[in-house]
Design an enzyme around this catalytic site. Structure first.
Site, short mmCIF file in Angstrom:
data_model
loop_
_atom_site.label_atom_id
_atom_site.label_comp_id
_atom_site.label_asym_id
_atom_site.label_seq_id
_atom_site.Cartn_x
_atom_site.Cartn_y
_atom_site.Cartn_z
N TYR A 119 38.13 -28.01 -53.36
CA TYR A 119 39.00 -26.94 -53.86
C TYR A 119 40.19 -26.87 -52.93
O TYR A 119 40.02 -26.69 -51.72
CB TYR A 119 38.19 -25.64 -53.84
CG TYR A 119 38.93 -24.37 -54.17
CD1 TYR A 119 38.84 -23.81 -55.44
CD2 TYR A 119 39.67 -23.70 -53.21
CE1 TYR A 119 39.49 -22.61 -55.74
CE2 TYR A 119 40.32 -22.51 -53.50
CZ TYR A 119 40.22 -21.97 -54.77
OH TYR A 119 40.85 -20.79 -55.06
N GLY B 114 48.19 -19.51 -46.00
CA GLY B 114 46.74 -19.36 -46.14
C GLY B 114 46.40 -18.08 -46.88
O GLY B 114 46.13 -18.10 -48.09
N PHE C 99 43.25 -27.95 -44.48
CA PHE C 99 41.86 -27.46 -44.29
C PHE C 99 40.99 -27.72 -45.52
O PHE C 99 40.19 -26.84 -45.88
CB PHE C 99 41.84 -25.94 -44.08
CG PHE C 99 42.44 -25.40 -42.81
CD1 PHE C 99 42.03 -25.83 -41.57
CD2 PHE C 99 43.40 -24.39 -42.87
CE1 PHE C 99 42.55 -25.29 -40.41
CE2 PHE C 99 43.93 -23.83 -41.72
CZ PHE C 99 43.52 -24.29 -40.48
N ILE C 100 41.11 -28.86 -46.17
CA ILE C 100 40.35 -29.02 -47.41
C ILE C 100 38.95 -29.57 -47.12
O ILE C 100 38.79 -30.70 -46.64
CB ILE C 100 41.12 -29.90 -48.43
CG1 ILE C 100 42.52 -29.30 -48.66
CG2 ILE C 100 40.35 -30.04 -49.74
CD1 ILE C 100 42.55 -27.80 -49.01
N ASN D 108 36.02 -15.55 -56.40
CA ASN D 108 35.11 -14.39 -56.45
C ASN D 108 33.67 -14.83 -56.22
O ASN D 108 32.96 -14.27 -55.38
CB ASN D 108 35.24 -13.66 -57.80
CG ASN D 108 36.57 -12.94 -57.94
OD1 ASN D 108 37.14 -12.48 -56.95
ND2 ASN D 108 37.07 -12.84 -59.16
N GLY E 131 32.79 -17.80 -55.04
CA GLY E 131 32.72 -18.49 -53.75
C GLY E 131 32.48 -17.51 -52.61
O GLY E 131 31.71 -17.79 -51.68
N GLU F 286 37.67 -18.69 -47.32
CA GLU F 286 37.51 -18.09 -48.65
C GLU F 286 38.08 -16.66 -48.69
O GLU F 286 37.58 -15.79 -49.40
CB GLU F 286 36.05 -18.16 -49.12
CG GLU F 286 35.57 -19.61 -49.15
CD GLU F 286 34.73 -20.00 -50.34
OE1 GLU F 286 34.56 -19.20 -51.25
OE2 GLU F 286 34.24 -21.14 -50.33
#
Ligand code: FAD
Ligand code: 2MC
Length: 378
Positions: free
Chosen positions: A121, A129, A154-155, A237, A239, A361
């Site tokens: 994602y 961010g 940051f994937i 949501n 996640g 997240e």
């Protein structure tokens, strides 16, 4: 909701069995060697954990969010970093299931639900961010394709994943100018940065995804132009619930290890476990986790019901659960004394893994922003 029926218990037990057998015995080694265990992920896929809330017609398990948070709590008792990657994969698969065309679902989901294909994602950028709607990766229409240019930072899973659900700007205007794309790893013009060196989550790679006029077929646009931000947020949501669940599972292991350790360790002529002050610590740890779990299940039920307050409940559960999980794990380290600081006891790895759950997240400050907006009616 609080007493599991036989089916619900069996789902949680399957995840726990997987964690006990395949994650826990290997977690320290994977952390030390920065090993991403793709073979073990495929086994999770064969047990239905690659598409937990994806439709059965494409190989998904079609379970509820309530089942999912119990699965992620149990998985993370073995390794929070791997459990969290499985959550991210599920988030991406759910976005394709929910917003994809029939052709996109048929093309991608059978491989994703079995975890023969892995998904990432990609929202965050080097300069953006928390303020995700300000992202600047551009997608420019070129005939039957889009050309994507920009950098995603940051994937999780990058370089190993086969599919990137990636948010890029198709228009100038804020959140409504963002679109979501299904970007295959072998897209011409796509490359990866180095694997970041980091405090925890070492069992999964974190890399940049670099797009230089990366050519993506227009058929890979997910959910129509301008809908990408809402799609990305709706993915998050769930996640956020799963990340809270991963904190609870890691912290529960740290608590269980503490009780076992304190039953053996003696000081001042008695077992640590017989010390009333330390028993109070254990009582507070258990209470924190139970409170966080109760809120988590409540938020998961709200997401299942598509309740009007689901967004703020998911944010509350994420903030509260990841803070509680980190504090409990850190307290467990303290209760182990100097041994808690040694890698072989398995506690310091949990502390390192859970620390980042307060950041990713959506940071816990951003979770407060979301909840505060609902309180003040903004
Ligand atoms: P910033 O947004 O720069 O924030 C810095 C600080 O300011 C934070 O404390 C923040 O809470 C605070 N702050 C910012 N704005 C406000 C405000 N309005 N009010 C109060 N405080 C504020 N992203 C992806 O898209 N996909 C991934 O797979 C992924 N995996 C990750 C894995 C790891 C190991 C890490 C570390 C990050 C990952 N991320 C991923 C990125 C992650 O989501 C971001 O790091 C996070 O959202 C915070 O963004 P930032 O790092 O740019 O911090
Ligand atoms: N669920 C559904 N819709 C949402 C939503 C949510 N959680 N949050 C925002 N939206 C919608 C919102 O309703 C609005 O829709 P509409 O245009 O129809 O009115 C639209 O999105 C824009 O929302 P806002 O006006 O609230 O946008 P704003 O820019 O003010 O704030 C904020 C959005 C701060 C809540 C959002 O940018 C955010 O959540 N930031 C944190 C970013 C983040 O979580 N990154 C995680 C990256 S992934 C990761 O870390 C991994 C490890 C995978």
């Amino acid at each position: 909701m609080f007493v599991l029926d036989d089916d619900e218990q069996a789902i949680a037990d399957t995840a726990r069995g997987f964690a006990d057998e395949l994650l826990a015995p290997n977690a320290l080694e994977w952390d030390e060697h920065k090993h991403f265990p793709v073979d073990v992920l495929r086994k999770a896929g064969s047990l239905g954990m690659g598409g937990i809330y994806v439709g059965e017609d494409v190989g998904g398990s079609a379970l509820r969010r309530l089942d999912a948070v119990r699965i992620f709590e149990q998985l993370s008792t073995g390794c929070p970093a791997i459990a969290a990657y499985i959550s991210i994969h599920n988030m991406a698969a759910w976005m394709i299931d929910s917003y994809g065309t029939a052709a996109q679902r048929d093309r991608w989901l059978p491989g994703l639900t079995s975890m023969d294909l892995l998904a990432s994602y990609a929202l965050t950028e080097p300069g953006v961010g928390s303020d995700a709607a300000a992202l600047s990766t551009k997608a420019v229409r070129d005939g039957d394709d889009y050309l994507l240019t920009g950098v995603k930072q940051f994937i999780s899973g990058a370089g190993s994943s086969d599919v990137y659900v990636l948010m890029a700007r198709t228009d100038d205007a804020g959140a409504r100018g963002i679109s979501a794309f299904i970007v295959p790893a072998d897209t011409p013009g796509l490359s990866f940065g180095a694997n970041e060196k980091k405090m925890g989550w070492n069992a999964q790679p974190t890399r940049q995804v670099i797009l230089d006029q990366a050519r993506v077929p227009a058929d890979n646009l997910l959910g129509g132009e301008g809908n990408g931000f809402r799609i990305a947020m709706n993915g998050l949501n769930g996640g956020r619930l799963n990340i809270a669940a991963c904190s609870l599972g890691g912290a529960q292991t740290a608590l269980d290890k503490s009780v076992a350790y304190m039953a053996e360790r003696k000081a001042f002529g008695a077992r640590l476990l017989d010390n009333a002050a330390l028993q109070f610590d254990l009582a507070d740890m258990r209470t924190s986790l139970e409170a966080a779990r109760t809120l988590l299940w409540r938020a998961a039920a709200a997401l299942d019901a598509d309740a009007p307050d689901k967004v703020e409940l998911c944010a509350m559960a994420k903030r509260f659960g990841t803070d509680a999980g980190f504090e409990v794990a850190n307290k467990a380290l303290q209760l182990h004394g100097g041994y808690g600081y040694l890698t072989e006891y398995g506690i310091e790895k949990i502390v390192r893994d859970l620390r980042v759950h307060q950041i990713l997240e959506g940071t816990n400050e951003i979770m407060r922003v979301v909840v505060a907006r609902s309180v003040v009616g903004a």
